[in-house]
Motif scaffolding. Structure first.
Motif, short mmCIF file in Angstrom:
data_model
loop_
_atom_site.label_atom_id
_atom_site.label_comp_id
_atom_site.label_asym_id
_atom_site.label_seq_id
_atom_site.Cartn_x
_atom_site.Cartn_y
_atom_site.Cartn_z
N THR A 86 0.83 -1.21 0.00
CA THR A 86 0.00 0.00 0.00
C THR A 86 0.87 1.26 0.00
O THR A 86 0.53 2.25 -0.67
CB THR A 86 -0.94 0.02 1.22
N THR A 87 1.97 1.23 0.73
CA THR A 87 2.88 2.39 0.73
C THR A 87 3.45 2.61 -0.66
O THR A 87 3.48 3.75 -1.16
CB THR A 87 4.03 2.18 1.74
N GLN A 88 3.91 1.54 -1.29
CA GLN A 88 4.49 1.67 -2.63
C GLN A 88 3.45 2.14 -3.65
O GLN A 88 3.75 2.93 -4.54
CB GLN A 88 5.10 0.34 -3.06
N GLN A 89 2.20 1.67 -3.49
CA GLN A 89 1.14 2.11 -4.39
C GLN A 89 0.83 3.58 -4.17
O GLN A 89 0.61 4.35 -5.13
CB GLN A 89 -0.13 1.28 -4.17
N ASN A 90 0.84 4.02 -2.89
CA ASN A 90 0.60 5.44 -2.60
C ASN A 90 1.68 6.32 -3.21
O ASN A 90 1.40 7.40 -3.74
CB ASN A 90 0.52 5.66 -1.09
N ILE A 91 2.93 5.85 -3.13
CA ILE A 91 4.03 6.62 -3.73
C ILE A 91 3.86 6.71 -5.24
O ILE A 91 4.05 7.78 -5.84
CB ILE A 91 5.39 5.97 -3.36
N THR A 92 3.49 5.59 -5.86
CA THR A 92 3.24 5.60 -7.31
C THR A 92 2.13 6.58 -7.66
O THR A 92 2.23 7.35 -8.63
CB THR A 92 2.87 4.18 -7.78
N ASP A 93 1.06 6.57 -6.87
CA ASP A 93 -0.06 7.48 -7.13
C ASP A 93 0.37 8.93 -6.96
O ASP A 93 0.02 9.80 -7.78
CB ASP A 93 -1.22 7.16 -6.18
N LEU A 94 1.11 9.21 -5.90
CA LEU A 94 1.56 10.59 -5.65
C LEU A 94 2.43 11.08 -6.80
O LEU A 94 2.29 12.23 -7.24
CB LEU A 94 2.33 10.67 -4.33
N GLN A 95 3.31 10.23 -7.31
CA GLN A 95 4.15 10.65 -8.43
C GLN A 95 3.32 10.84 -9.70
O GLN A 95 3.61 11.73 -10.50
CB GLN A 95 5.25 9.61 -8.66
#
Length: 400
Positions: free
Chosen positions: A132-141
């Motif tokens: 979920t953290t990695q997905q959030n980072i992808t979304d933020l970018q």
């Protein structure tokens, strides 16, 4: 690059919040204005008083001031910044940013921000690796936010691995480089000359002129602010560059300036010859102070090498050469002759007949004439504004 920039620094609840004090200090030292916005949990790790003292501004962590009921306007805060950095960015805050959840002032400011947003994650290894953290980072970018990657090392839990917030020095360097890359002259090598030259008569006397170097230094500063790598060859002057990135080479005579120009000109994308170089120099220089005589003194002069013409003869395709013409009569005619004879791409004409133009003052009035003899005349302005006008034209010429 950070001089005068308005930076919103968001601080989240993380043990890495202690690094925020150093980050604020470095940003302020670099010339930025820093407005700190904290999450309520962040105040458990570092006090608002510490960050307020270092930033010289009040720190905000609530929507309103309980003692007065005054609203901390998140919209105004979001519009205020030239850049927003969230450091440390906790897993919790990143999740809120990615999903648009607004339950504190910091996330409200984030959603209101119109400036570039940078985030520097800080968390334990397993939290960092979680899907979920990695997905959030992808979304933020994907939203256009810019990741300042975490480092690897010992973490607060005792584990060793990724998740350490980038060091404050790394964050400032990352921000500086990212801003510079977006500037119109990034990657360009610019050579600027400024000030007078002094041509020695004997060990204590010289022939010189009234140039202060203000115009050349203003040009060097403006070019640096536009992202260029600037080399400034300066004759004797008390002027100081605003930007430490400017490589300054001090010279005295026309011969000294010629030698340095020949060294740095070949690598330059453009050269702006703003120096008031002496046209003549004493044919011989006395090794001892010349004593005063009742019957006067005659000094034989010889011509100096024309630096601008020399560079014009060496100019390669795509290289831009800019000269200056300070005239007192037939101004445009002489300026155009100089433009053509010395193979220039642009000449900056100013006249001593115009009030406020010329040496020493803080203002100038110029006319720009290019190779196609297109002429642009500007009103009297301060030299920083004049430098900006010249640089806008220079950017146009470098694009051709």
């Amino acid at each position: 690059m950070l001089e005068g920039k308005k930076i919103i620094l968001g601080v989240c609840g993380s043990i890495a919040a202690y690094k925020s004090a150093t980050l604020v200090r470095l940003l302020v030292k670099a010339g930025a204005q820093v407005q700190v916005v904290m999450t309520p949990d962040a105040t458990n790790f570092i006090t608002p008083l510490t960050l307020s003292t270092l930033s010289k501004r009040p720190v905000y962590s609530d929507y309103f001031k309980p003692e007065t009921g005054e609203w901390n306007n998140h919209v105004e805060l979001g519009l205020w910044g030239d850049a927003m950095i969230i450091a440390p960015a906790s897993a919790n805050t990143m999740a809120k940013m990615a999903t648009g959840l607004v339950d504190n002032l910091l996330t409200a400011v984030y959603l209101s921000a119109k400036c570039p947003v940078y985030f520097a994650p800080a968390m334990d290894l397993d939290m960092w690796k979680h899907e979920t953290t990695q997905q959030n980072i992808t979304d933020l970018q994907s939203f256009g936010n810019i990741l300042m990657p975490p480092g690897s090392g010992e973490l607060a839990s005792g584990l060793h691995g990724e998740g350490r917030m980038a060091e404050p020095e790394e964050i400032v360097a990352f921000l500086t480089d990212d801003i510079k890359k977006k500037l119109p002259l990034f990657g360009k090598q610019l050579l600027v000359t400024a000030g007078p030259t002094y041509e020695a008569i004997d060990p204590v006397r010289f022939i010189g002129n009234h140039s202060s170097g203000k115009m050349g230094f203003a040009l060097a500063d403006e070019l640096a602010s536009l992202g260029a790598d600037v080399t400034l060859i300066a004759g004797p002057t008390a002027q100081i560059s605003k930007y430490k990135s400017i490589k300054r080479i001090n010279v005295t005579s026309a011969a000294d300036m010629l030698q340095e120009c020949l060294t740095y000109f070949p690598a330059a994308n453009a050269c702006v010859m703003c120096a008031a170089v002496a046209d003549y120099t004493p044919a011989t220089v006395s090794a001892q102070k010349i004593k005063k005589h009742d019957d006067g003194l005659n000094i034989e002069l010889k011509k100096t090498t024309d630096i601008l013409k020399t560079l014009g003869g060496q100019k390669r395709d795509g290289q831009v050469l800019v000269g200056f013409a300070l005239e007192t009569q037939n101004e445009e005619q002489y300026a155009i002759e100089k433009l053509e004879k010395k193979n220039l791409d642009l000449i900056v004409l100013n006249s001593l007949n115009d009030a406020g133009a010329g040496f020493k003052g803080d203002t100038n009035k110029i006319t720009l004439i290019d190779r196609q003899l297109h002429k642009t005349t500007f009103d009297l302005k301060n030299k920083a504004e004049v430098a900006h006008d010249i640089c806008i034209k220079l950017i146009e010429l470098l694009k051709k």
